[in-house]
Scaffold this motif. Structure first.
Motif: not given
Length: 217
Positions: A210-216, A195-202, A172-180, A144-148
């Motif tokens: 650099t994305s911040n990866i947070i895993c239990p 595992c949760t990744t804090s993903f930012t598109v500038l 395929y091509a990231t956009e700023m609204q893909d951040s989350g 399963k995949w989740f966003k926010d």
């Protein structure tokens, strides 16, 4: 004048018997048989002499007398003798088969687990990006995949795949609204891992981040 209708009764008769199964943990089985009789027989399914009840057992009946019993996500204790018994007021008939489900990994059922986490990535708007995880565990593995915190919807902007125990979310091509916050979850009957990744598109004018990866643990 009295008209007498001669209604012929016939006891149940299986014209197609259920077959033995040999399969593996996590798979599914579907026992099928065909029964005739008048009046139409009622059917019950048993395992090792015990009536099968509950959501795990899906019994279906077709108008032509075709009967089926489906069991998904098999575990080793599903091994045993299965019996279909058909009954009407003219008699009873039965058909039996055996299911063999050996344990995997030397009788050890391995829980789902993420063993390689997504690599650190740098993303600027317009660039492609991939979140990739390698997992292990006894089938059947579910992803399963989740966003926010919400299930990730289907989109033409990215592709989700799971093959050879490697899960990918490919933009395929990231956009700023893909951040989350993106969360990947893998599970089977005996375990769950995420595992949760804090993903930012500038923006194009911003420096890469650099994305911040947070895993239990």
């Amino acid at each position: 004048m009295v008209v007498s209708l001669d209604v012929t009764e016939a006891p149940p008769r299986f014209v197609r018997l259920i077959s033995d199964y040999s399969t593996f943990v996590g798979a599914s089985v579907c026992f099928q048989c065909l029964v005739t009789g008048s009046p139409r027989p009622s059917v019950r399914w048993y395992k090792d002499g015990v009536l099968l009840e509950g959501d795990r057992y899906c019994a279906q009946e077709e108008q032509n007398g075709l009967q089926s019993l489906t069991i998904e996500h098999l575990i080793q204790s599903d091994s045993g003798q299965y019996k279909c018994i058909a009954t009407n007021r003219a008699g009873t008939a039965e058909t039996c088969a055996v299911a063999v489900i050996p344990a995997l990994f030397n009788s050890v059922v391995e829980p789902a687990k993420i063993i390689e986490k997504a690599e650190i990535i740098q993303v600027t708007a317009g660039e492609p990006a991939i979140l990739e995880y390698t997992v292990t565990g006894t089938p059947e593995l579910k992803t399963k995949w989740f966003k926010d915190g919400k299930p990730l919807p289907t989109s033409k902007k990215y592709r989700i795949s799971f093959k050879n125990n490697i899960a990918q979310l490919k933009f395929y091509a990231t956009e700023m609204q893909d951040s989350g916050e993106y969360t990947f979850e893998i599970s089977n009957d005996v375990g769950i891992s995420s595992c949760t990744t804090s993903f930012t598109v500038l923006g194009q004018s911003s420096r890469k981040h650099t994305s911040n990866i947070i895993c239990p643990s």
